[in-house]
Scaffold this motif. Sequence first.
Motif, PDB file in Angstrom:
ATOM      1  N   LYS A 101       0.809  -1.221   0.000  1.00 13.15           N
ATOM      2  CA  LYS A 101       0.000   0.000   0.000  1.00 13.15           C
ATOM      3  C   LYS A 101       0.843   1.273   0.000  1.00 13.15           C
ATOM      4  CE  LYS A 101      -4.253   1.888   1.973  1.00 13.15           C
ATOM      5  NZ  LYS A 101      -3.838   3.271   2.210  1.00 13.15           N
ATOM      6  N   SER A 102       1.380   1.699   1.145  1.00 16.48           N
ATOM      7  CA  SER A 102       1.917   3.057   1.225  1.00 16.48           C
ATOM      8  C   SER A 102       3.332   3.205   0.672  1.00 16.48           C
ATOM      9  CB  SER A 102       1.855   3.564   2.666  1.00 16.48           C
ATOM     10  OG  SER A 102       2.722   2.842   3.503  1.00 16.48           O
ATOM     11  N   SER A 107       0.563   0.622  -7.928  1.00 17.29           N
ATOM     12  CA  SER A 107      -0.553   1.526  -8.173  1.00 17.29           C
ATOM     13  C   SER A 107      -1.808   0.926  -7.537  1.00 17.29           C
ATOM     14  CB  SER A 107      -0.775   1.697  -9.674  1.00 17.29           C
ATOM     15  OG  SER A 107      -1.213   0.463 -10.251  1.00 17.29           O
ATOM     16  N   GLN A 108      -2.837   1.740  -7.379  1.00 15.10           N
ATOM     17  CA  GLN A 108      -4.070   1.204  -6.797  1.00 15.10           C
ATOM     18  C   GLN A 108      -4.623   0.066  -7.647  1.00 15.10           C
ATOM     19  OE1 GLN A 108      -7.017   4.018  -5.464  1.00 15.10           O
ATOM     20  NE2 GLN A 108      -8.668   2.527  -5.614  1.00 15.10           N
ATOM     21  N   ARG A 111      -2.515  -2.972  -6.980  1.00 17.95           N
ATOM     22  CA  ARG A 111      -2.806  -3.498  -5.651  1.00 17.95           C
ATOM     23  C   ARG A 111      -4.145  -4.239  -5.637  1.00 17.95           C
ATOM     24  NH1 ARG A 111      -2.118   0.802  -3.136  1.00 17.95           N
ATOM     25  NH2 ARG A 111      -4.236   1.591  -2.917  1.00 17.95           N
ATOM     26  N   ASP A 112      -5.148  -3.645  -6.255  1.00 19.96           N
ATOM     27  CA  ASP A 112      -6.464  -4.298  -6.289  1.00 19.96           C
ATOM     28  C   ASP A 112      -6.399  -5.628  -7.026  1.00 19.96           C
ATOM     29  OD1 ASP A 112      -7.541  -2.201  -4.866  1.00 19.96           O
ATOM     30  OD2 ASP A 112      -8.463  -1.230  -6.611  1.00 19.96           O
ATOM     31  N   ASP A 169      -2.049   1.093   6.610  1.00 21.32           N
ATOM     32  CA  ASP A 169      -1.873  -0.023   5.677  1.00 21.32           C
ATOM     33  C   ASP A 169      -2.559  -1.310   6.128  1.00 21.32           C
ATOM     34  OD1 ASP A 169      -0.107   1.529   4.020  1.00 21.32           O
ATOM     35  OD2 ASP A 169       1.504   1.129   5.454  1.00 21.32           O
ATOM     36  N   GLN A 176     -10.190  -4.877   3.061  1.00 19.62           N
ATOM     37  CA  GLN A 176     -10.384  -5.225   1.650  1.00 19.62           C
ATOM     38  C   GLN A 176     -10.389  -6.741   1.466  1.00 19.62           C
ATOM     39  OE1 GLN A 176      -7.468  -3.522  -0.999  1.00 19.62           O
ATOM     40  NE2 GLN A 176      -8.530  -4.216  -2.846  1.00 19.62           N
TER      41      GLN A 176
END
Length: 486
Positions: A101-102, A107-108, A111-112, A169, A176
């Motif tokens: 995450k941080s 990238s988002q 990560r997803d 984080d 999620q």
Amino acid sequence: MIRSGRAVRALLAAALATAGLTGLSSPTAQAAGETVHIALTTTDDSGGRHVTRGLEAQTPIAFEAGSGGDGTSITVDENTGYQTFTGGGASFTDTAAYLMKSSGALSQAARDATMKKLFSPTDGIGLSFVRNPMGGSDLARTGYTYDDIPAGQTDPSLGQFSIAHDLQDVLPLTKQARELNPDLTTVASPWTAPAWMKDSGQLNGGWLKAENYGTYADYFVKYLKAYRDQGVPVDYVTAQNEPTCCSGYPSMSWNGSGLAYFTKNELLPGLQSAGLSTKVLAHDWNWDTYDEYAAATVDDAEVRDHPNFGGIAWHGYGGDVAKQSAVHDRYPALDAFQTEHSGGTWIADQQREDMMNIIDYTRNWAKSVTKWSLAVDQNRGPHNGGCGTCDGLITVHNGDGSSGQVDYNIEYYTMGHLTKFVRPGATRIASTASSTVPNVAWRNPDGSKALIAYNGSGSAQPVTVNWGGQRFTYSLPARTSATFTW
């Protein structure tokens, strides 16, 4: 009516299996020519780390009438059940959560996509068990707790308590994960109390002061309520990760009597008084340390009967896995969870290690199989004085020439042989033990079956699976993990 009857029988079977009873009787529908789906993972190196195919679907085959056959014979008997399956997974260590995450490495969108491959039961391997450190551990950027104050000060009212660190984080990613897999079980384990509660005044090593036992139980309650209020209820908590190990990173010393006293007289009553349903797991260490550190807790009938006591947490770094069965035989109603076993450079054959862990832990009554850090970087870090040789299920490249790349390691695929095909609530069922093709079998809540098998030899092994008057024969390739489902 038929569906209702089957549901009732499944619930009864699960209840009996949870209690450690065998010999379950349940009529099963065994269609002629039942289709068998096959997923294989193969490595081609001596270290069992170079994946040439990972959870690759093969051409389905079908059962045929008859029994017996070529090679290793494995009979699957779903009318004999054992424990139920809670889940399999790893830990959102500070290291893993930061990298994902941080750190900015992903990238988002990346990560997803990674989270989906990890936790989605349909689009990934469906990890269903997360065991997170309560504060700092060896796989963290720094040592920390939720009530760190300047040296020489104390905070008996816990007025400075805050989970702000985890809000960055660890907690968002755990949340999620729960959204991706609503069946996710969460466990929390502390490496240390805040330094001001300890005789050493430091996070690394030292003993909890006796006068702070009650305050430390309040600390657990605050943590659990804070997580609950963020939408992440914690199902289980342990009193201490690996008590007395290890002074080179955040840790805390205990003896067996101290753990028993704290658990019985402070932690369990504290959770109950707070109205928390979280259950305490004893031990959280190896088979060979159970007698010294956990027996005093588990042997106490008042502890075992407490509504907030949940069983035993096992690690697999020392001793003999048969200890799990020995304790189960003494207390058949007591649940057992395997809560940590890391992959790493010291393991001679990682694929073999992982598969034997999955098979041996669960054949010895474990309801979960849990690796250590979900992720590390290309340097097996960042780490805080502890394991610089541990692997994760994934490697997140951060700051190197491949920054942003995610490598799915052998541990990802071996865990997937369990979690992708065995759902929470499944019942372990009887299957013929074999040293040539080690295996374990499960019946899912929907009635489907999963047989996990491993051929660690250098040549293909013929395997015949017998089930309910039917059989199939399959040539299991060398150095290959398999899950057969039907």
